[in-house]
Write a protein that holds these residues in place. Structure first.
Motif, PDB file in Angstrom:
ATOM      1  N   ILE A  40       0.835  -1.197   0.000  1.00 19.17           N
ATOM      2  CA  ILE A  40       0.000   0.000   0.000  1.00 19.17           C
ATOM      3  C   ILE A  40       0.876   1.257   0.000  1.00 19.17           C
ATOM      4  N   ILE A  41       1.927   1.245   0.800  1.00 23.98           N
ATOM      5  CA  ILE A  41       2.812   2.404   0.865  1.00 23.98           C
ATOM      6  C   ILE A  41       3.551   2.596  -0.461  1.00 23.98           C
ATOM      7  N   ALA A  42       3.967   1.506  -1.099  1.00 29.29           N
ATOM      8  CA  ALA A  42       4.631   1.617  -2.402  1.00 29.29           C
ATOM      9  C   ALA A  42       3.691   2.228  -3.435  1.00 29.29           C
ATOM     10  N   LEU A  43       2.433   1.783  -3.441  1.00 31.49           N
ATOM     11  CA  LEU A  43       1.464   2.332  -4.386  1.00 31.49           C
ATOM     12  C   LEU A  43       1.133   3.783  -4.047  1.00 31.49           C
ATOM     13  N   LEU A  44       1.104   4.092  -2.759  1.00 32.91           N
ATOM     14  CA  LEU A  44       0.844   5.467  -2.344  1.00 32.91           C
ATOM     15  C   LEU A  44       1.962   6.403  -2.792  1.00 32.91           C
ATOM     16  N   SER A  45       3.204   5.962  -2.683  1.00 31.34           N
ATOM     17  CA  SER A  45       4.309   6.817  -3.129  1.00 31.34           C
ATOM     18  C   SER A  45       4.266   7.033  -4.637  1.00 31.34           C
ATOM     19  N   ALA A  46       3.876   6.009  -5.390  1.00 24.53           N
ATOM     20  CA  ALA A  46       3.724   6.183  -6.840  1.00 24.53           C
ATOM     21  C   ALA A  46       2.583   7.141  -7.153  1.00 24.53           C
ATOM     22  N   THR A  47       1.507   7.052  -6.395  1.00 22.26           N
ATOM     23  CA  THR A  47       0.372   7.946  -6.605  1.00 22.26           C
ATOM     24  C   THR A  47       0.742   9.385  -6.272  1.00 22.26           C
ATOM     25  N   ILE A  48       1.463   9.580  -5.173  1.00 27.42           N
ATOM     26  CA  ILE A  48       1.891  10.926  -4.789  1.00 27.42           C
ATOM     27  C   ILE A  48       2.765  11.531  -5.885  1.00 27.42           C
ATOM     28  N   SER A  49       3.719  10.774  -6.370  1.00 24.93           N
ATOM     29  CA  SER A  49       4.614  11.271  -7.416  1.00 24.93           C
ATOM     30  C   SER A  49       3.841  11.578  -8.695  1.00 24.93           C
ATOM     31  N   GLY A  50       2.915  10.708  -9.054  1.00 23.38           N
ATOM     32  CA  GLY A  50       2.113  10.935 -10.252  1.00 23.38           C
ATOM     33  C   GLY A  50       1.226  12.160 -10.137  1.00 23.38           C
ATOM     34  N   MET A  51       0.616  12.369  -8.978  1.00 22.12           N
ATOM     35  CA  MET A  51      -0.241  13.536  -8.784  1.00 22.12           C
ATOM     36  C   MET A  51       0.564  14.839  -8.841  1.00 22.12           C
ATOM     37  N   ILE A  52       1.753  14.822  -8.263  1.00 18.19           N
ATOM     38  CA  ILE A  52       2.605  16.013  -8.325  1.00 18.19           C
ATOM     39  C   ILE A  52       2.985  16.303  -9.777  1.00 18.19           C
ATOM     40  N   PHE A  53       3.387  15.262 -10.510  1.00 20.19           N
ATOM     41  CA  PHE A  53       3.751  15.427 -11.914  1.00 20.19           C
ATOM     42  C   PHE A  53       2.564  15.947 -12.725  1.00 20.19           C
ATOM     43  N   TYR A  54       1.372  15.411 -12.437  1.00 20.92           N
ATOM     44  CA  TYR A  54       0.172  15.838 -13.158  1.00 20.92           C
ATOM     45  C   TYR A  54      -0.125  17.318 -12.900  1.00 20.92           C
ATOM     46  N   HIS A  55      -0.073  17.738 -11.642  1.00 23.17           N
ATOM     47  CA  HIS A  55      -0.416  19.116 -11.332  1.00 23.17           C
ATOM     48  C   HIS A  55       0.632  20.109 -11.835  1.00 23.17           C
ATOM     49  N   VAL A  56       1.872  19.708 -11.845  1.00 28.64           N
ATOM     50  CA  VAL A  56       2.899  20.570 -12.439  1.00 28.64           C
ATOM     51  C   VAL A  56       2.687  20.643 -13.948  1.00 28.64           C
ATOM     52  N   SER A  57       2.312  19.522 -14.569  1.00 33.48           N
ATOM     53  CA  SER A  57       2.059  19.512 -16.014  1.00 33.48           C
ATOM     54  C   SER A  57       0.874  20.390 -16.387  1.00 33.48           C
ATOM     55  N   LEU A  58      -0.102  20.524 -15.483  1.00 31.03           N
ATOM     56  CA  LEU A  58      -1.232  21.415 -15.757  1.00 31.03           C
ATOM     57  C   LEU A  58      -0.777  22.861 -15.939  1.00 31.03           C
ATOM     58  N   PHE A  59       0.242  23.259 -15.178  1.00 32.81           N
ATOM     59  CA  PHE A  59       0.763  24.611 -15.328  1.00 32.81           C
ATOM     60  C   PHE A  59       1.563  24.782 -16.612  1.00 32.81           C
ATOM     61  N   LEU A  60       2.225  23.716 -17.053  1.00 31.03           N
ATOM     62  CA  LEU A  60       3.163  23.853 -18.153  1.00 31.03           C
ATOM     63  C   LEU A  60       2.585  23.537 -19.525  1.00 31.03           C
ATOM     64  N   LEU A  61       1.562  22.683 -19.589  1.00 28.23           N
ATOM     65  CA  LEU A  61       1.003  22.251 -20.877  1.00 28.23           C
ATOM     66  C   LEU A  61      -0.392  22.814 -21.089  1.00 28.23           C
ATOM     67  N   ALA A  62      -0.881  22.644 -22.299  1.00 23.46           N
ATOM     68  CA  ALA A  62      -2.251  23.031 -22.605  1.00 23.46           C
ATOM     69  C   ALA A  62      -3.206  22.108 -21.848  1.00 23.46           C
ATOM     70  N   PRO A  63      -4.283  22.640 -21.282  1.00 22.97           N
ATOM     71  CA  PRO A  63      -5.145  21.821 -20.431  1.00 22.97           C
ATOM     72  C   PRO A  63      -5.890  20.706 -21.164  1.00 22.97           C
ATOM     73  N   ASN A  64      -6.057  20.785 -22.456  1.00 25.40           N
ATOM     74  CA  ASN A  64      -6.806  19.768 -23.198  1.00 25.40           C
ATOM     75  C   ASN A  64      -5.900  18.876 -24.036  1.00 25.40           C
ATOM     76  N   SER A  65      -4.685  18.628 -23.581  1.00 20.67           N
ATOM     77  CA  SER A  65      -3.767  17.812 -24.366  1.00 20.67           C
ATOM     78  C   SER A  65      -4.009  16.325 -24.089  1.00 20.67           C
ATOM     79  N   LEU A  66      -3.634  15.507 -25.034  1.00 22.21           N
ATOM     80  CA  LEU A  66      -3.813  14.063 -24.921  1.00 22.21           C
ATOM     81  C   LEU A  66      -2.948  13.490 -23.804  1.00 22.21           C
ATOM     82  N   LEU A  67      -1.765  14.052 -23.598  1.00 20.59           N
ATOM     83  CA  LEU A  67      -0.877  13.591 -22.530  1.00 20.59           C
ATOM     84  C   LEU A  67      -1.528  13.760 -21.155  1.00 20.59           C
ATOM     85  N   LEU A  68      -2.144  14.915 -20.925  1.00 21.21           N
ATOM     86  CA  LEU A  68      -2.789  15.144 -19.633  1.00 21.21           C
ATOM     87  C   LEU A  68      -4.020  14.264 -19.448  1.00 21.21           C
TER      88      LEU A  68
END
Length: 100
Positions: A40-68
């Motif tokens: 559970i902790i391993a999956l939680l750390s992956a989720t935390i990292s992914g959420m941070i990457f996602y929210h930083v990407s929202l600032f840097l990329l267009a909001p309607n991109s296929l990557l996001l």
């Protein structure tokens, strides 16, 4: 993309705090990897990292991109698996606990 000092500082803050949270989760997982909560902790750390990457990407990329859209879908799937794993671990501990 919005270009202001506040957004730049918030991106830097998110990256720094996300890195710290990910490192603490990894250290916690190294200590408890043999316990029922290790996965559970391993999956939680992956989720935390992914959420941070996602929210930083929202600032840097267009909001309607296929990557996001793809990243958002993957994160929702990881969160669903995380919740299912927490429930399954709780039920396993409940059945194996003495007196339960």
């Amino acid at each position: 993309m919005v270009d202001s000092t506040v957004h730049t500082l918030s991106v830097l803050f998110a990256i720094i705090t996300g890195t710290g949270a990910g490192l603490f989760a990894l250290l916690f997982w190294q200590v408890f990897h043999d316990s029922p909560f290790g996965t559970i902790i391993a999956l939680l750390s992956a989720t935390i990292s992914g959420m941070i990457f996602y929210h930083v990407s929202l600032f840097l990329l267009a909001p309607n991109s296929l990557l996001l859209d793809t990243l958002r879908s993957a994160l929702y799937t990881i969160i669903a698996v995380f919740l299912w794993l927490v429930i399954a671990t709780h039920q396993e501990l409940e059945h194996t606990a003495p007196g339960g």
